[in-house]
Design a protein around this motif. Structure first.
Motif, PDB file in Angstrom:
ATOM      1  N   LYS A   2      71.348  43.550  58.873  1.00 48.49           N
ATOM      2  CA  LYS A   2      72.181  44.706  59.249  1.00 48.49           C
ATOM      3  C   LYS A   2      71.315  45.897  59.600  1.00 48.49           C
ATOM      4  O   LYS A   2      70.336  46.176  58.912  1.00 48.49           O
ATOM      5  N   PRO A   3      71.690  46.628  60.640  1.00 44.92           N
ATOM      6  CA  PRO A   3      71.002  47.894  60.910  1.00 44.92           C
ATOM      7  C   PRO A   3      71.462  48.930  59.888  1.00 44.92           C
ATOM      8  O   PRO A   3      72.623  48.913  59.473  1.00 44.92           O
ATOM      9  N   VAL A   4      70.585  49.831  59.483  1.00 43.71           N
ATOM     10  CA  VAL A   4      70.947  50.779  58.433  1.00 43.71           C
ATOM     11  C   VAL A   4      71.722  51.974  58.956  1.00 43.71           C
ATOM     12  O   VAL A   4      72.389  52.668  58.202  1.00 43.71           O
ATOM     13  N   GLY A   5      71.627  52.209  60.256  1.00 46.63           N
ATOM     14  CA  GLY A   5      72.182  53.443  60.813  1.00 46.63           C
ATOM     15  C   GLY A   5      73.674  53.584  60.643  1.00 46.63           C
ATOM     16  O   GLY A   5      74.170  53.818  59.551  1.00 46.63           O
ATOM     17  N   GLU A   6      74.394  53.428  61.715  1.00 51.94           N
ATOM     18  CA  GLU A   6      75.827  53.687  61.672  1.00 51.94           C
ATOM     19  C   GLU A   6      76.583  52.471  61.158  1.00 51.94           C
ATOM     20  O   GLU A   6      76.107  51.348  61.181  1.00 51.94           O
ATOM     21  N   SER A   7      77.821  52.710  60.714  1.00 53.49           N
ATOM     22  CA  SER A   7      78.657  51.609  60.265  1.00 53.49           C
ATOM     23  C   SER A   7      79.407  51.029  61.465  1.00 53.49           C
ATOM     24  O   SER A   7      79.165  51.400  62.593  1.00 53.49           O
ATOM     25  N   GLY A   8      80.313  50.143  61.192  1.00 53.68           N
ATOM     26  CA  GLY A   8      81.151  49.601  62.266  1.00 53.68           C
ATOM     27  C   GLY A   8      80.785  48.190  62.646  1.00 53.68           C
ATOM     28  O   GLY A   8      81.350  47.618  63.565  1.00 53.68           O
ATOM     29  N   GLY A   9      79.824  47.600  61.921  1.00 54.42           N
ATOM     30  CA  GLY A   9      79.523  46.202  62.170  1.00 54.42           C
ATOM     31  C   GLY A   9      78.640  45.951  63.375  1.00 54.42           C
ATOM     32  O   GLY A   9      78.424  44.816  63.768  1.00 54.42           O
ATOM     33  N   TYR A  10      78.118  47.016  63.970  1.00 59.49           N
ATOM     34  CA  TYR A  10      77.267  46.824  65.146  1.00 59.49           C
ATOM     35  C   TYR A  10      75.932  46.208  64.779  1.00 59.49           C
ATOM     36  O   TYR A  10      75.340  46.561  63.763  1.00 59.49           O
ATOM     37  N   GLY A  11      75.489  45.281  65.607  1.00 55.66           N
ATOM     38  CA  GLY A  11      74.131  44.774  65.481  1.00 55.66           C
ATOM     39  C   GLY A  11      73.887  43.860  64.298  1.00 55.66           C
ATOM     40  O   GLY A  11      72.747  43.604  63.933  1.00 55.66           O
ATOM     41  N   ILE A  12      74.963  43.371  63.683  1.00 54.39           N
ATOM     42  CA  ILE A  12      74.793  42.490  62.537  1.00 54.39           C
ATOM     43  C   ILE A  12      74.553  41.053  63.014  1.00 54.39           C
ATOM     44  O   ILE A  12      75.218  40.578  63.919  1.00 54.39           O
ATOM     45  N   THR A  13      73.562  40.417  62.428  1.00 53.62           N
ATOM     46  CA  THR A  13      73.345  38.992  62.717  1.00 53.62           C
ATOM     47  C   THR A  13      73.574  38.194  61.443  1.00 53.62           C
ATOM     48  O   THR A  13      72.936  38.455  60.416  1.00 53.62           O
ATOM     49  N   ILE A  14      74.534  37.268  61.496  1.00 58.14           N
ATOM     50  CA  ILE A  14      74.807  36.425  60.336  1.00 58.14           C
ATOM     51  C   ILE A  14      74.061  35.119  60.547  1.00 58.14           C
ATOM     52  O   ILE A  14      74.466  34.265  61.344  1.00 58.14           O
ATOM     53  N   GLY A  15      72.926  34.989  59.850  1.00 54.65           N
ATOM     54  CA  GLY A  15      72.011  33.868  60.069  1.00 54.65           C
ATOM     55  C   GLY A  15      72.669  32.501  60.170  1.00 54.65           C
ATOM     56  O   GLY A  15      72.505  31.804  61.169  1.00 54.65           O
ATOM     57  N   ALA A  43      83.217  67.095  48.203  1.00 54.03           N
ATOM     58  CA  ALA A  43      82.357  68.142  48.730  1.00 54.03           C
ATOM     59  C   ALA A  43      81.841  67.743  50.109  1.00 54.03           C
ATOM     60  O   ALA A  43      81.856  66.570  50.479  1.00 54.03           O
ATOM     61  N   VAL A  44      81.400  68.730  50.841  1.00 55.70           N
ATOM     62  CA  VAL A  44      80.778  68.465  52.135  1.00 55.70           C
ATOM     63  C   VAL A  44      79.443  67.758  51.891  1.00 55.70           C
ATOM     64  O   VAL A  44      78.750  68.051  50.914  1.00 55.70           O
ATOM     65  N   GLY A  45      79.113  66.820  52.751  1.00 53.06           N
ATOM     66  CA  GLY A  45      77.766  66.248  52.703  1.00 53.06           C
ATOM     67  C   GLY A  45      77.583  65.063  51.789  1.00 53.06           C
ATOM     68  O   GLY A  45      76.461  64.689  51.475  1.00 53.06           O
ATOM     69  N   THR A  46      78.682  64.421  51.348  1.00 47.36           N
ATOM     70  CA  THR A  46      78.538  63.253  50.476  1.00 47.36           C
ATOM     71  C   THR A  46      78.205  61.988  51.279  1.00 47.36           C
ATOM     72  O   THR A  46      77.799  60.977  50.704  1.00 47.36           O
ATOM     73  N   GLY A  47      78.399  62.078  52.598  1.00 44.87           N
ATOM     74  CA  GLY A  47      78.200  60.895  53.440  1.00 44.87           C
ATOM     75  C   GLY A  47      76.785  60.355  53.401  1.00 44.87           C
ATOM     76  O   GLY A  47      76.566  59.177  53.661  1.00 44.87           O
ATOM     77  N   VAL A  48      75.841  61.208  53.046  1.00 46.61           N
ATOM     78  CA  VAL A  48      74.463  60.745  52.979  1.00 46.61           C
ATOM     79  C   VAL A  48      74.273  59.746  51.836  1.00 46.61           C
ATOM     80  O   VAL A  48      73.403  58.880  51.885  1.00 46.61           O
ATOM     81  N   ALA A  49      75.127  59.841  50.824  1.00 47.67           N
ATOM     82  CA  ALA A  49      74.936  58.990  49.639  1.00 47.67           C
ATOM     83  C   ALA A  49      75.570  57.609  49.779  1.00 47.67           C
ATOM     84  O   ALA A  49      75.181  56.677  49.082  1.00 47.67           O
ATOM     85  N   ASP A  50      76.573  57.481  50.648  1.00 49.10           N
ATOM     86  CA  ASP A  50      77.193  56.152  50.737  1.00 49.10           C
ATOM     87  C   ASP A  50      76.752  55.417  51.998  1.00 49.10           C
ATOM     88  O   ASP A  50      77.342  54.436  52.422  1.00 49.10           O
ATOM     89  N   ASP A  51      75.671  55.903  52.566  1.00 49.82           N
ATOM     90  CA  ASP A  51      75.110  55.290  53.747  1.00 49.82           C
ATOM     91  C   ASP A  51      74.472  53.934  53.411  1.00 49.82           C
ATOM     92  O   ASP A  51      73.988  53.729  52.297  1.00 49.82           O
ATOM     93  N   LYS A  52      74.475  53.032  54.373  1.00 43.33           N
ATOM     94  CA  LYS A  52      73.881  51.693  54.155  1.00 43.33           C
ATOM     95  C   LYS A  52      72.415  51.769  53.753  1.00 43.33           C
ATOM     96  O   LYS A  52      71.936  50.978  52.942  1.00 43.33           O
ATOM     97  N   ALA A  53      71.726  52.726  54.360  1.00 43.00           N
ATOM     98  CA  ALA A  53      70.298  52.832  54.068  1.00 43.00           C
ATOM     99  C   ALA A  53      70.081  53.219  52.611  1.00 43.00           C
ATOM    100  O   ALA A  53      69.200  52.693  51.928  1.00 43.00           O
ATOM    101  N   ILE A  54      70.909  54.146  52.127  1.00 42.09           N
ATOM    102  CA  ILE A  54      70.765  54.608  50.751  1.00 42.09           C
ATOM    103  C   ILE A  54      71.266  53.537  49.777  1.00 42.09           C
ATOM    104  O   ILE A  54      70.724  53.361  48.683  1.00 42.09           O
ATOM    105  N   TYR A  55      72.302  52.831  50.212  1.00 40.63           N
ATOM    106  CA  TYR A  55      72.868  51.768  49.367  1.00 40.63           C
ATOM    107  C   TYR A  55      71.768  50.862  48.808  1.00 40.63           C
ATOM    108  O   TYR A  55      71.763  50.537  47.614  1.00 40.63           O
ATOM    109  N   ALA A  56      70.849  50.488  49.699  1.00 38.68           N
ATOM    110  CA  ALA A  56      69.792  49.563  49.283  1.00 38.68           C
ATOM    111  C   ALA A  56      68.994  50.124  48.100  1.00 38.68           C
ATOM    112  O   ALA A  56      68.456  49.380  47.287  1.00 38.68           O
ATOM    113  N   TYR A  57      68.944  51.452  48.016  1.00 36.31           N
ATOM    114  CA  TYR A  57      68.144  52.090  46.962  1.00 36.31           C
ATOM    115  C   TYR A  57      68.952  52.406  45.708  1.00 36.31           C
ATOM    116  O   TYR A  57      68.427  52.941  44.745  1.00 36.31           O
ATOM    117  N   MET A  58      70.263  52.105  45.727  1.00 37.40           N
ATOM    118  CA  MET A  58      71.110  52.519  44.597  1.00 37.40           C
ATOM    119  C   MET A  58      70.624  52.013  43.233  1.00 37.40           C
ATOM    120  O   MET A  58      70.625  52.785  42.268  1.00 37.40           O
TER     121      MET A  58
END
Lengths: 495, 333
Positions: free
Chosen positions: A381-394, A325-340
């Motif tokens: 990790k930033p919660v916004g967009e995917s693609g590995g941007y802005g990730i810091t591996i301690g 369905a349209v609009g499923t992308g909101v559910a597999d977002d990194k930000a939502i993942y944390a709340y799964m």
């Protein structure tokens, strides 16, 4: 040859040391019925040279068969195969039962969540998930509000990325609820295995993987608009220049339905038709492998040439079903993942059968404090967009990078989550240096129409480079045939 | 299980053109082979120029800026990927069509196409020389024949098969007229007797290129003349590359599309086929030759182009706007 012989000079496993990681083949699991040991001894019997020669021949088959994905750089398109590793990855029956139940649970929760946020919005009203994370999300589609979908299924095809830590515990890394790909390789890898390495497969009691197309078609027919007797299903692909075109072909063939491109479809009076030699024929379910943004240039991106003008209108009238369905992308977002885990608890009243990777939500004070105190140990990790941007591996970051991450966190805590570094499990993999441990993950595929079915096993993606944790095909990752052993409960002993 | 499945217009078009491009590849190999055998010492350029003329490639070749030499013409057709009428580009186009048809064609067809395509893109310069050229041409012919055989043995026989065959037959008929035309461009010097003997040798070469030499000898009268060869390649009812048999089979496939699959829109194509047949049957070969064989062949080629366009308009054109690039490149006949 004794089964556990590792003393033979030619033993390809002689130099195999998985180190601190969980090994998918050599870690003893009583409930595998000896399958792993048998695979190992069979590979020893073949020997490294023959194994290499046969693996090379098998990969050559893949090229000839055109089982490839396409990588684009500047002006050239190169057809690559997904490197195939001939040493299978084995999942025992109990392991699989946990994964299967966990995936089903997750898919159920994702669908309930999507239904809720597009209808009553109870979960945000109850404060379980922050409203701005959902309704301010770029993948939230107001067009879906109040729109009914059959059986409450939004995510018809779901790919769940699962990793295994050093103790062998399965953890979900990510949900893919838009248009997950890779299932074709699951089936093709098994075909390849049985063609090229029948002696490794011989006598193994495995769950078959070739039922995917039939299950998928059944689901696609189930979700067709009500009142349609003999629904016409099609698979909508961006076309031959898409990197996953092979998979689109595979799925269309396995379902026995036309593979269409946007230009093959036409909308008239809010109904969708395909252009055939004998005129326009009605279409009822579209398994679309193009993103929301490209579906309909009159609604979403006007510059999209891939979609079908008027498609969203036809869909809103209930004359055609789109999967997913349209609009499923909101559910597999990194930000939502944390709340799964909380989402699962909220809708199903259950704990997650497959836990998340422990995730600290920095918009919450506790998570922020913990993250700031442990930056050297955590992945931020930033919660916004995917693609590995802005990730810091301690553990791999410099002092300066750590301090930069600290500053970003303090400036805008709600943009960040943090996770511990996961020591992904490894599996013996044929490399130029012999059989070596390589990190891998697992993506099972769930198909949901009326109810959910999970393809036994899934795609095991392997990081082919030593020490690498990156399993993506675009980064040179490969794959393995993934076996799910049957036991008595499945009607077959693991013999 | 016996539900007649609809065929996407785009698939029908892809099948039609895949078959056409492959047939073209096979026939180019035949033409190159026979051209080489026509090379006579001191007059090489003339026969290679004929190759360019019968393919109507004068303009395209001129664009390369190269002189008409055996090597340049061979490269133009065998290794120059930028020449749209050459073997690499035709095979590329066939494979691109096959790629869009993968949901429809058999895995074996696709696999052979891939391997053949890769083989052809790896043609080396030295394979164009001397006796190696003939061997290369055999390999190309065999590549297409392997495709044809695999298709015959594995391809599902729904209406797609008829579109595939229509593409093949139209191209084959066209190519046979071009093969026949090669003689027009090569005048033989010398006295009458010498000329006839030399001409018959050349016609023997044409027949061999069309794989029709032995079949022709079976049906030819003793003391046959060039007119008998022309008649065989134009009119014979049993020879698979004769224009008449190709036209008859086109009619069969169009008829099946109409009667079995209920496709409307075959009417004007069928009329065109009827005209083609009348044009062939109605005129004895002596009259054709007297009126100018070259002009007659030109006329057949034009009719075939119109026929292909009519099939396109009736069955393919609907699926996307005419303006797009792929259509145009495929429309050139």
């Amino acid at each position: 040859m004794p089964i556990h012989s590792t003393e033979t000079p030619s033993d390809p496993f002689a130099a195999y040391h998985p180190g601190p990681y969980f090994c998918e083949l050599t870690r003893t699991r009583a409930e595998d019925g000896g399958a792993a040991a048998r695979v190992r001894s069979r590979i020893q019997a073949i020997g490294l040279d023959a194994l290499r020669a046969r693996a090379a021949a098998a990969e050559n088959d893949l090229i000839n068969l055109g089982i490839t994905f396409t990588i684009y750089s500047d002006s050239t398109a190169i057809d690559r195969i997904l490197p195939f590793d001939c040493i299978p990855r084995i999942l025992t029956a109990p392991e699989w039962r946990q994964i299967e139940a966990g995936v089903k649970q997750r898919v159920a929760a994702l669908n309930l969540f999507l239904h809720d946020i597009y209808h009553g919005r109870k979960i945000t009203k109850d404060g379980v998930v922050p409203a701005d994370l959902v309704y301010g999300n770029a993948n939230y589609r107001p067009e879906m509000e109040g729109f009914p979908v059959r059986f409450g299924t939004y995510v018809h095809i779901c790919g769940t990325d699962i990793v295994r830590d050093e103790n062998g515990a399965f953890l979900v890394l990510e949900d893919n609820a838009r248009t997950p790909s890779g299932v074709s390789y699951v089936v093709e890898n098994r075909h390849l295995m049985s063609r090229a390495f029948p002696d490794i497969l011989a006598g193994m009691k495995l769950h078959p993987v070739d039922d995917y197309g039939r299950r998928l078609l059944t689901a696609m027919c189930d979700i067709a608009p009500e009142g349609v007797d003999d629904p016409q299903v099609v698979l909508l692909s961006p076309g031959i220049y898409n990197s996953a075109y092979f998979e689109h072909v595979f799925l269309a063939r396995e379902m026995g339905v036309p593979l269409v491109e946007g230009a093959d479809l036409v909308v008239e009076r809010d109904r969708v038709f395909m252009r055939t030699t004998s005129g326009h024929k009605a279409v009822h379910t579209i398994y679309r492998r193009i993103g929301d943004d490209f579906l309909d240039p009159t609604v979403f991106r006007p510059d999209s040439m891939l979609g079908v003008p008027g498609l969203i209108g036809a869909w809103r009238k209930g004359n055609v079903t789109l999967a997913n369905a349209v609009g499923t992308g909101v559910a597999d977002d990194k930000a939502i993942y944390a709340y799964m885990p909380r989402i699962i608890k909220y809708y199903l009243g259950e704990d997650a059968i497959l836990p998340n990777v422990q995730t600290n939500i920095c918009r919450e004070g506790e998570g922020l404090d913990y993250t700031l105190a442990n930056l050297e140990k955590l992945v931020v990790k930033p919660v916004g967009e995917s693609g590995g941007y802005g990730i810091t591996i301690g553990p791999r970051a410099t002092k300066a990078e750590i301090e930069a991450a600290r500053a970003s966190l303090i400036a805008d805590p709600s943009n960040w989550i943090s996770q511990p570094v996961i020591n992904l499990s490894v599996a013996p993999t044929l490399t130029e240096a012999g059989i070596q441990p390589r990190h891998l993950d697992l993506r099972p595929f769930a198909v949901t129409g009326r109810d959910t079915w999970v393809l036994p096993g899934g795609l095991s993606r392997v990081a082919m480079k030593e020490g690498s944790l990156v399993v993506n095909s675009s980064q040179g990752g490969g794959s393995k045939d993934t076996w799910v052993l049957m036991d008595e409960q499945d009607g077959g002993a693991a013999q | 299980m016996n539900r007649e499945t609809p065929l996407l217009a785009r698939y029908a078009e892809g099948l039609f053109w895949m078959a056409r491009y492959l047939e073209r590849v096979e026939n180019l190999a035949r033409l190159l082979d026979v051209t080489q055998t026509f090379e006579s010492p001191g007059r090489e350029t003339e026969s290679w120029m004929a190759m360019i003329r019968i393919n109507a490639d004068e303009e395209g070749f001129a664009k390369t800026g190269l002189a008409v030499t055996a090597d340049n013409v061979k490269r133009f057709y065998l290794t120059d990927r930028t020449n749209p009428t050459g073997i690499p580009a035709s095979l590329e186009a066939a494979r691109t069509n096959a790629r869009t048809l993968r949901p429809l064609i058999s895995t074996e067809m696709w696999m052979q196409m891939n391997v053949f395509h890769r083989d052809m893109l790896a043609i080396q310069e030295d394979e164009l020389q001397g006796d190696k050229l003939s061997r290369l041409c055999s390999r190309i012919k065999e590549g297409v024949q392997a495709h044809t055989g695999i298709t015959e043995g594995t391809f599902f026989r729904d209406q797609g098969w008829d579109f595939y065959q229509l593409g093949r037959l139209i191209e084959r008929a066209d190519q046979t007229t071009r093969l026949l035309d090669i003689r027009y461009h090569l005048l033989v010097p010398g006295g009458a007797e010498e000329r006839l003997a030399a001409e018959l040798t050349q016609w023997g070469g044409v027949l061999r290129a069309a794989a029709g030499y032995h079949a022709f000898r079976r049906v030819a009268p003793a003391g046959f003349t060039p007119a008998d060869v022309v008649s065989f390649l134009l009119h014979d009812n049993s020879f698979p590359r004769s224009v008449a048999l190709c036209v008859e089979m086109m009619e069969e496939h169009l008829g099946k599309l109409r009667s079995r699959y209920g496709l409307r829109g075959t009417v004007s194509a069928l009329e065109r086929v009827e005209e083609l047949r009348a044009g062939l049957r109605g005129r004895p070969v002596e009259k054709i030759i007297a009126g100018g064989l070259h002009n007659f062949l030109d006329g057949v080629q034009r009719d075939l182009i119109i026929l292909a366009a009519e099939i396109g308009t009736a069955f393919f054109r609907d699926w996307r706007p005419l303006a797009e690039g792929q259509m145009q490149s495929q429309s050139q006949a």
